[in-house]
Scaffold this active site. Structure first.
Site, PDB file in Angstrom:
ATOM      1  N   GLY A  71       0.818  -1.213   0.000  1.00  0.00           N
ATOM      2  CA  GLY A  71       0.000   0.000   0.000  1.00  0.00           C
ATOM      3  C   GLY A  71       0.850   1.260   0.000  1.00  0.00           C
ATOM      4  N   THR A  72       1.955   1.225   0.724  1.00  0.00           N
ATOM      5  CA  THR A  72       2.821   2.402   0.820  1.00  0.00           C
ATOM      6  C   THR A  72       3.338   2.792  -0.563  1.00  0.00           C
ATOM      7  OG1 THR A  72       3.441   1.834   3.071  1.00  0.00           O
ATOM      8  CG2 THR A  72       4.983   3.247   1.863  1.00  0.00           C
ATOM      9  N   ASN A 148      -7.681   3.860   9.080  1.00  0.00           N
ATOM     10  CA  ASN A 148      -7.106   2.683   9.736  1.00  0.00           C
ATOM     11  C   ASN A 148      -7.232   2.706  11.254  1.00  0.00           C
ATOM     12  OD1 ASN A 148      -5.276   4.791   8.718  1.00  0.00           O
ATOM     13  ND2 ASN A 148      -3.766   3.853  10.057  1.00  0.00           N
ATOM     14  N   GLN A 176      -7.639  -0.080   3.788  1.00  0.00           N
ATOM     15  CA  GLN A 176      -8.423  -0.624   4.909  1.00  0.00           C
ATOM     16  C   GLN A 176      -9.840  -0.994   4.516  1.00  0.00           C
ATOM     17  OE1 GLN A 176      -7.423  -1.550   7.871  1.00  0.00           O
ATOM     18  NE2 GLN A 176      -5.369  -0.669   7.868  1.00  0.00           N
ATOM     19  N   SER A 196      -3.661  -3.194  -0.502  1.00  0.00           N
ATOM     20  CA  SER A 196      -2.541  -3.911   0.109  1.00  0.00           C
ATOM     21  C   SER A 196      -2.990  -5.331   0.450  1.00  0.00           C
ATOM     22  CB  SER A 196      -2.098  -3.176   1.380  1.00  0.00           C
ATOM     23  OG  SER A 196      -1.161  -3.954   2.080  1.00  0.00           O
ATOM     24  N   ALA A 197      -2.201  -6.322   0.040  1.00  0.00           N
ATOM     25  CA  ALA A 197      -2.622  -7.725   0.211  1.00  0.00           C
ATOM     26  C   ALA A 197      -2.734  -8.136   1.676  1.00  0.00           C
ATOM     27  CB  ALA A 197      -1.634  -8.644  -0.513  1.00  0.00           C
ATOM     28  N   HIS A 198      -1.795  -7.662   2.521  1.00  0.00           N
ATOM     29  CA  HIS A 198      -1.767  -8.241   3.881  1.00  0.00           C
ATOM     30  C   HIS A 198      -2.911  -7.768   4.776  1.00  0.00           C
ATOM     31  CE1 HIS A 198       0.336  -5.031   6.414  1.00  0.00           C
ATOM     32  NE2 HIS A 198       0.522  -4.554   5.212  1.00  0.00           N
ATOM     33  N   THR A 234      11.516  -7.219 -11.664  1.00  0.00           N
ATOM     34  CA  THR A 234      10.892  -8.546 -11.757  1.00  0.00           C
ATOM     35  C   THR A 234       9.819  -8.655 -10.675  1.00  0.00           C
ATOM     36  OG1 THR A 234      12.929  -9.463 -12.603  1.00  0.00           O
ATOM     37  CG2 THR A 234      11.354 -11.039 -11.688  1.00  0.00           C
ATOM     38  N   CYS A 321       5.564   5.606  18.962  1.00  0.00           N
ATOM     39  CA  CYS A 321       6.708   5.922  19.803  1.00  0.00           C
ATOM     40  C   CYS A 321       7.862   6.343  18.905  1.00  0.00           C
ATOM     41  CB  CYS A 321       7.097   4.701  20.618  1.00  0.00           C
ATOM     42  SG  CYS A 321       8.432   5.027  21.751  1.00  0.00           S
TER      43      CYS A 321
END
Ligand code: PLP
Length: 380
Positions: A71-72, A148, A176, A196-198, A234, A321
């Site tokens: 996604g980034t 998110n 999201q 984004s896949a994850h 690739t 943080c």
């Protein structure tokens, strides 16, 4: 020891059934997808089959899907000024990868405030669009489909009409929203969306930028003709295959939306009965059904997060943080939430397989911590 409870699906969601097997099988396909021989064509076939599946999820044509490293990168690829004088508007609640501005120079970027409910302020956007027209600059707007941290769903279709009327262009970070609520390029009116896949139960490190037919992007990574010259290098064949399987399975998750929302609502209702002063951010607007951003005044999210982790529960806090100092979430800041309350914000995000028993255990552990913290404060 009982099993851990994972309630951090907005950070990443575990691989859906079938993804792992497909990824492993793809790892054994040795050809380079750009090679013309049989091995290469086999790898190419896997990519193109996955592209069809992602395109179906995105409501787009397969040839308009460009695979990226996530996604980034999709956001960075999207945010690129076209020829002419462009100004970039984005909401203050965007993901940091959008806030970074891609290839727009910082002086060409203007942040639009969100309302206290965590939704882009449409009046402020309308004023900004009118100003850009007066100055003869074309607006490029980036507005996420769902946030998110709070889950707040943004009025992408309304914004698309406003932006197009002003002669501009709309990108939407749908990382999201995709697979959690019905959202796609065709119905949103956006010109490009990021995925984004994850976040969908696919592998980490793979995503896509999906373009409306006829829309072009300037490549971010050059030096090869892959991905229709939009992204050199690739391809991550096994990751792309896993993404395809997760995209295909997303419709099954969508059918569980009401069930997931009911569990989330129950979690919030029970939490409020334990801590009546608890605040749920964006509760009054449409939200992702799996997301709850909640804060009990006077508590510290970091303390709760660590305590929950030790007790076997994974959640996240809105704060970040950096250099040893805990900073309040930029999203809650953009919504005008007081820093003390923002520091108490805990994000709980459910997955398609979250059970009532897990919510019961979360509430028991969290409730005990909150009661103990409150008792400690009263005694002090
Ligand atoms: N956009 C949003 C709204 C996100 O929540 C995230 C991940 O947290 C990203 C973009 C980045 O995606 P990736 O982790 O694939 O780079």
């Amino acid at each position: 020891m009982s099993e851990r409870i994972y309630l951090d699906h907005n950070a990443t969601s575990p691989l859906r059934n079938g993804v792992r097997e497909a990824v492993l099988a793809a790892l054994d396909v040795c050809g380079n997808p750009s090679s013309v021989h049989a091995e290469g064509r086999a790898a190419r076939g896997l990519i193109e089959a996955a592209r069809e599946k992602v395109a179906r999820l995105a409501g787009a044509r397969a040839e308009d899907v460009t695979f990226t490293s996530g996604g980034t990168e999709a956001n960075a690829l999207a945010l690129s000024p076209k020829a002419g004088d462009w100004i970039c508007y984005m909401s203050g609640i965007e993901h940091p990868s959008v806030l970074a501005g891609g290839r727009f120079p910082q002086e060409a970027i203007t942040s639009i405030l969100a309302t206290a409910d965590g939704v882009i302020d449409l009046e402020k956007l309308a004023t900004a669009l009118a100003n850009s027209q007066v100055k003869g600059r074309r607006p490029f707007v980036s507005l996420m489909a769902a946030n998110n941290e709070t889950g707040a769903i943004q009025p992408v279709a309304d914004v698309a009409s406003m932006v197009h009327e002003a002669g501009g262009f709309l990108h939407s970070d749908a990382v999201q929203a995709a697979g959690k609520v019905p959202f796609d390029l065709a119905s949103s009116g956006a010109d490009m969306i990021s995925l984004s896949a994850h976040k969908l139960g696919g592998p980490k490190g793979v995503g896509a930028l999906v373009l409306r037919e006829g829309v072009a992007v300037e490549p971010l990574i050059k030096g090869g003709g892959q991905e229709r010259r939009r992204r050199a290098g690739t391809e991550n064949v096994s990751g792309i295959v896993g993404f395809g399987v997760a995209a295909e399975l997303a419709s099954a998750v969508l059918s569980k939306t009401a069930e997931i929302g009911k569990l989330r609502d129950e979690l919030e209702a029970r939490a409020v009965s334990i801590a009546p002063d608890m605040v749920v951010f964006s509760a009054s607007v449409a939200r992702l059904p799996n997301t709850s951003a909640m804060a009990v005044p006077g508590t510290k999210a970091e303390t709760l997060l660590i305590g929950l982790d030790l007790a076997g529960v994974a959640v996240s806090s809105g704060s970040a943080c950096s250099s040893g100092k805990v900073e309040a979430s930029h999203v809650l800041k953009a919504m005008g939430i007081a820093p003390e309350l923002a520091q108490a914000a805990l994000r709980v995000s459910l997955g398609p397989d979250t059970t009532k028993a897990e919510i019961d255990r979360f509430i028991a552990i969290w409730g005990e911590m909150i009661t103990r913290l409150k008792r400690g404060r009263q005694a002090a």
